[in-house]
Design a protein around this motif. Structure first.
Motif, PDB file in Angstrom:
ATOM      1  N   ALA A  61      27.507  47.787   1.754  1.00 34.35           N
ATOM      2  CA  ALA A  61      27.835  46.418   2.146  1.00 34.35           C
ATOM      3  C   ALA A  61      26.575  45.656   2.541  1.00 34.35           C
ATOM      4  O   ALA A  61      26.425  44.469   2.211  1.00 34.35           O
ATOM      5  CB  ALA A  61      28.835  46.426   3.298  1.00 34.35           C
ATOM      6  N   MET A  62      25.673  46.318   3.236  1.00 36.67           N
ATOM      7  CA  MET A  62      24.419  45.674   3.611  1.00 36.67           C
ATOM      8  C   MET A  62      23.563  45.389   2.385  1.00 36.67           C
ATOM      9  O   MET A  62      22.918  44.337   2.300  1.00 36.67           O
ATOM     10  CB  MET A  62      23.654  46.554   4.599  1.00 36.67           C
ATOM     11  CG  MET A  62      24.248  46.607   5.990  1.00 36.67           C
ATOM     12  SD  MET A  62      23.323  47.722   7.071  1.00 36.67           S
ATOM     13  CE  MET A  62      21.703  46.970   7.002  1.00 36.67           C
ATOM     14  N   THR A  67      20.448  41.655  -0.321  1.00 33.11           N
ATOM     15  CA  THR A  67      19.652  41.566  -1.550  1.00 33.11           C
ATOM     16  C   THR A  67      19.473  40.127  -2.037  1.00 33.11           C
ATOM     17  O   THR A  67      18.353  39.721  -2.369  1.00 33.11           O
ATOM     18  CB  THR A  67      20.252  42.448  -2.660  1.00 33.11           C
ATOM     19  OG1 THR A  67      20.184  43.823  -2.249  1.00 33.11           O
ATOM     20  CG2 THR A  67      19.487  42.289  -3.964  1.00 33.11           C
ATOM     21  N   PRO A  68      20.531  39.310  -2.089  1.00 35.27           N
ATOM     22  CA  PRO A  68      20.328  37.925  -2.536  1.00 35.27           C
ATOM     23  C   PRO A  68      19.400  37.130  -1.619  1.00 35.27           C
ATOM     24  O   PRO A  68      18.696  36.227  -2.076  1.00 35.27           O
ATOM     25  CB  PRO A  68      21.749  37.341  -2.523  1.00 35.27           C
ATOM     26  CG  PRO A  68      22.656  38.517  -2.617  1.00 35.27           C
ATOM     27  CD  PRO A  68      21.967  39.595  -1.849  1.00 35.27           C
ATOM     28  N   TYR A  69      19.374  37.458  -0.339  1.00 32.73           N
ATOM     29  CA  TYR A  69      18.509  36.756   0.605  1.00 32.73           C
ATOM     30  C   TYR A  69      17.040  37.089   0.377  1.00 32.73           C
ATOM     31  O   TYR A  69      16.149  36.297   0.718  1.00 32.73           O
ATOM     32  CB  TYR A  69      18.880  37.147   2.043  1.00 32.73           C
ATOM     33  CG  TYR A  69      20.133  36.506   2.582  1.00 32.73           C
ATOM     34  CD1 TYR A  69      21.228  36.253   1.761  1.00 32.73           C
ATOM     35  CD2 TYR A  69      20.236  36.168   3.918  1.00 32.73           C
ATOM     36  CE1 TYR A  69      22.378  35.664   2.260  1.00 32.73           C
ATOM     37  CE2 TYR A  69      21.389  35.585   4.435  1.00 32.73           C
ATOM     38  CZ  TYR A  69      22.451  35.341   3.596  1.00 32.73           C
ATOM     39  OH  TYR A  69      23.590  34.763   4.092  1.00 32.73           O
ATOM     40  N   ASP A 151      22.386  28.594   7.625  1.00 32.98           N
ATOM     41  CA  ASP A 151      22.067  29.474   6.507  1.00 32.98           C
ATOM     42  C   ASP A 151      20.571  29.555   6.233  1.00 32.98           C
ATOM     43  O   ASP A 151      20.043  30.639   5.981  1.00 32.98           O
ATOM     44  CB  ASP A 151      22.799  29.010   5.243  1.00 32.98           C
ATOM     45  CG  ASP A 151      22.617  29.991   4.089  1.00 32.98           C
ATOM     46  OD1 ASP A 151      23.012  31.168   4.240  1.00 32.98           O
ATOM     47  OD2 ASP A 151      22.046  29.594   3.062  1.00 32.98           O
ATOM     48  N   HIS A 152      19.856  28.422   6.310  1.00 30.73           N
ATOM     49  CA  HIS A 152      18.422  28.494   6.007  1.00 30.73           C
ATOM     50  C   HIS A 152      17.676  29.293   7.074  1.00 30.73           C
ATOM     51  O   HIS A 152      16.722  30.011   6.775  1.00 30.73           O
ATOM     52  CB  HIS A 152      17.818  27.092   5.846  1.00 30.73           C
ATOM     53  CG  HIS A 152      17.607  26.338   7.120  1.00 30.73           C
ATOM     54  ND1 HIS A 152      18.608  25.576   7.703  1.00 30.73           N
ATOM     55  CD2 HIS A 152      16.524  26.222   7.938  1.00 30.73           C
ATOM     56  CE1 HIS A 152      18.145  25.028   8.811  1.00 30.73           C
ATOM     57  NE2 HIS A 152      16.882  25.411   8.980  1.00 30.73           N
ATOM     58  N   THR A 157      15.034  34.275   8.478  1.00 37.20           N
ATOM     59  CA  THR A 157      14.936  35.375   9.436  1.00 37.20           C
ATOM     60  C   THR A 157      14.911  36.724   8.733  1.00 37.20           C
ATOM     61  O   THR A 157      14.104  37.604   9.069  1.00 37.20           O
ATOM     62  CB  THR A 157      16.111  35.326  10.427  1.00 37.20           C
ATOM     63  OG1 THR A 157      16.033  34.129  11.197  1.00 37.20           O
ATOM     64  CG2 THR A 157      16.099  36.531  11.358  1.00 37.20           C
ATOM     65  N   VAL A 158      15.771  36.898   7.754  1.00 33.93           N
ATOM     66  CA  VAL A 158      15.820  38.161   7.012  1.00 33.93           C
ATOM     67  C   VAL A 158      14.481  38.432   6.335  1.00 33.93           C
ATOM     68  O   VAL A 158      13.940  39.546   6.381  1.00 33.93           O
ATOM     69  CB  VAL A 158      16.974  38.144   5.992  1.00 33.93           C
ATOM     70  CG1 VAL A 158      16.890  39.343   5.054  1.00 33.93           C
ATOM     71  CG2 VAL A 158      18.321  38.130   6.712  1.00 33.93           C
ATOM     72  N   VAL A 159      13.912  37.401   5.718  1.00 35.41           N
ATOM     73  CA  VAL A 159      12.614  37.543   5.053  1.00 35.41           C
ATOM     74  C   VAL A 159      11.509  37.782   6.081  1.00 35.41           C
ATOM     75  O   VAL A 159      10.624  38.621   5.882  1.00 35.41           O
ATOM     76  CB  VAL A 159      12.316  36.297   4.202  1.00 35.41           C
ATOM     77  CG1 VAL A 159      10.882  36.328   3.671  1.00 35.41           C
ATOM     78  CG2 VAL A 159      13.308  36.207   3.047  1.00 35.41           C
ATOM     79  N   HIS A 160      11.547  37.052   7.174  1.00 39.39           N
ATOM     80  CA  HIS A 160      10.574  37.199   8.264  1.00 39.39           C
ATOM     81  C   HIS A 160      10.499  38.661   8.724  1.00 39.39           C
ATOM     82  O   HIS A 160       9.405  39.232   8.860  1.00 39.39           O
ATOM     83  CB  HIS A 160      11.010  36.291   9.415  1.00 39.39           C
ATOM     84  CG  HIS A 160      10.216  36.394  10.671  1.00 39.39           C
ATOM     85  ND1 HIS A 160       9.390  35.376  11.112  1.00 39.39           N
ATOM     86  CD2 HIS A 160      10.145  37.359  11.622  1.00 39.39           C
ATOM     87  CE1 HIS A 160       8.835  35.729  12.262  1.00 39.39           C
ATOM     88  NE2 HIS A 160       9.286  36.919  12.602  1.00 39.39           N
TER      89      HIS A 160
END
Length: 234
Positions: A61-62, A67-69, A151-152, A157-160
């Motif tokens: 699920a994760m 992955t799209p992020y 959302d942005h 944050t995920v990329v950070h």
């Protein structure tokens, strides 16, 4: 010779006594620049120019969620010269690093003990400062409705956090010369966009560019590779 000083790194992830290893005379190894900074305080100042770093996830699920992020940023990291791919599912442990060159994503409730804060770090104190992967703990509150986030901001944050695991640190600095490095105090483009690594909430705010690296962040990735090559690290 190396000059060493130590700090204590705490939180839900690996608790370590992390030593800064700063070469006394190594002009070819840079640890900070305009809009970027490396995790020298954790003993990581370079990334392998030949190995492939693989992002893995604690559950299927994760994998589907994150992955799209990460897709746009992973492409940019590869274009900068660091081999990075999104992989599959593997078990992880927040108290220990996983397999070499793996960046392990997990979800935890308040990994730093503060509502809405996530945490990530590279595996500390690596030989020659060569990053071998790391851990990312995303706050589960983003998904259970207790900590609403735009959302942005979430994508950035995920990329950070992923970039932390690769070896980038917050590039905040005392721009206004008041003696204090403050939240959000980072260099910005003429459009007002700050590095994704700026703390907190750096990155683009537009639908088209959310989750993408700025040139500042890309330069940090390039320096990780340049530092490895300068030291003859593979």
């Amino acid at each position: 010779m190396l000059k060493r000083s130590c700090i204590v790194v705490a939180g839900a992830l690996i608790a370590v006594a992390a030593c800064t290893a700063t070469p006394v005379s190594a002009a070819s190894v840079a640890t900070k620049g305009t809009g970027w900074k490396l995790t020298s305080e954790l003993g990581v100042t370079s990334a392998s120019p030949s190995k492939t770093y693989t992002i893995t996830f604690g559950t299927e699920a994760m994998r589907k969620r994150y992955t799209p992020y990460l897709t746009a940023a992973v492409s940019q990291v590869n274009a900068a010269g660091l081999h990075l791919r999104t992989g599959g599912v593997e078990a992880n442990d927040p108290s220990a690093c996983g397999p070499a060159y793996h960046i392990q994503f997990m979800e935890m409730y308040r990994p730093l003990g503060t509502p809405g804060w996530s945490q990530a770090m590279p595996c500390p104190n690596q030989p020659g400062g060569l990053g071998r992967g790391g851990l990312v703990a995303i706050d589960s509150e983003y998904w259970d409705g207790t900590w609403p986030v735009k959302d942005h901001v979430l994508r950035n944050t995920v990329v950070h956090e992923m970039l932390h695991a690769l070896g980038l640190d917050h590039p905040n600095r005392d721009i206004d010369k008041d003696g204090t490095v403050e939240p959000g105090e980072c260099v910005a483009t003429s459009y007002g966009n700050k590095p994704v690594m700026c703390s907190p909430n750096g990155g683009y705010g537009t639908t088209a560019n959310k989750g993408k690296l700025l040139a500042y962040d890309v330069n940090g990735i390039k320096q990780l590779i340049a530092n490895a090559k300068a030291q003859g690290l593979k």
